[in-house]
Enzyme design. Sequence first.
Site, short mmCIF file in Angstrom:
data_model
loop_
_atom_site.label_atom_id
_atom_site.label_comp_id
_atom_site.label_asym_id
_atom_site.label_seq_id
_atom_site.Cartn_x
_atom_site.Cartn_y
_atom_site.Cartn_z
N LYS A 11 0.86 -1.20 0.00
CA LYS A 11 0.00 0.00 0.00
C LYS A 11 0.88 1.24 0.00
CE LYS A 11 0.73 1.46 4.44
NZ LYS A 11 1.51 2.64 4.74
N ASP A 138 -2.85 -1.30 9.83
CA ASP A 138 -3.01 -1.23 8.38
C ASP A 138 -3.65 -2.50 7.79
OD1 ASP A 138 -1.90 1.28 8.21
OD2 ASP A 138 0.12 0.55 7.80
#
Length: 285
Positions: A11, A138
Site C-alpha cells: 500500500k 493497516d
Amino acid sequence: MITITQQACAKINLTLDVLGKRPDGYHDILSIMQTVSLCDSVQIRIGTGKPWEIICDQPGVPSDRKNLVWKAAEVFFQEIDTDPDGLQITIQKRIPMEAGLGGGSSDAAAVLRGLNRAYSDPISIERLAQLGGSVGSDVPFCVIGGAAMAEGRGERLRSIPAMPPCDMVICKPQFSSSTPALYKKLDEMTITHRPDQKAMEKALENGDLWGIAGNLCNVFEPVVAGEHEEIAFVRKICAECGAMGVCMTGSGSAVYGIFPDKDSAQRTKERLINTGIQAFLAHPV
Ligand code: C5P
C-alpha cells in the site's frame, strides 16, 4: 491437505495526516491509501499434521508468533472455532520491509483472505477487515484494498474511487525508520503542512492524475527527510526524470513517484538502481 496461494499487495499513502495522540497510546490519523502492484506471494497449507510453521525467502522475517501472519491465522481460527491440524505459511517477499509499504500487514491480510477462501468464505469481508484490526492498524485496509480514506488508528475505512491507471516507481532508500519513534517525534513538534484531503478525494473522483500528484502529502516526510538526505536525493532524481509528484509512504523510508509514461518511470528506476537504491515499477491495483 489444502493449499491456497494469495497475492499480498503493498500500500502507499497518497495523504497521511496525524491528528493527535489517543489515551490508548495510538494516534488518530486521516489517510488516503491505495494498493499497488508490488506484491508478496503467500502460500498457505492447511492440515499439515505438524506444528505451525512460517517459511520466508528473506532473512530477518520472524518465523514464529511475532510474525503478523501467525497472529492473523490465530484470530481467523478463533473466529471460526476450528483447529486446522497444522499450518504452514510460505512467504515470497518482494515488498521491502520497514518501508511504510505495509508489507507485513499485507501478508497478514492475505492470510485472512486465503483462509476464508479455503473454508468457503464463512466470514464477511467487513468482519475479516475488523478481525485484521486486532493484528495491525493497516491490516483492515490491506484486506479490502483499492483506495480508501482511513480514520481512527487506520482501521476505520471508507472506500473511495481508486487512482486511474498510471506508472509509478517505488524506491527504498537503505535506511529504515521506526514507526513508534516517528510518532513520538511528531508529538513533540508542530505540524506546519498538512494534506488537503478534500482536494485529493476530488482528484480521485475526477480521475485527475495531475491533481492527485499535486496533492500528495505525508506529515512524516519532513521529519524523516530532516534526518536522512536520501529522501531529497530520491526526490531530485524523480523530478529530473519527469515525475508528476513524489511522496514518502507511511513512516518511510520508501518514496514513490508518479510518472506520465512508462519510459520515464523505467529511466528513473534505472538511475536509482545505478546509485544503489532499490527501485520497482508499479501501478495502482
Ligand atoms: O498497529 P501497528 O502495529 O501497525 O502499530 C505500530 C506502532 O505504531 C504502534 O505500537 C504505535 O506506537 C504506532 N502507531 C500509532 N498510531 C497509529 C498506528 C501506529 O501510534 N495510528
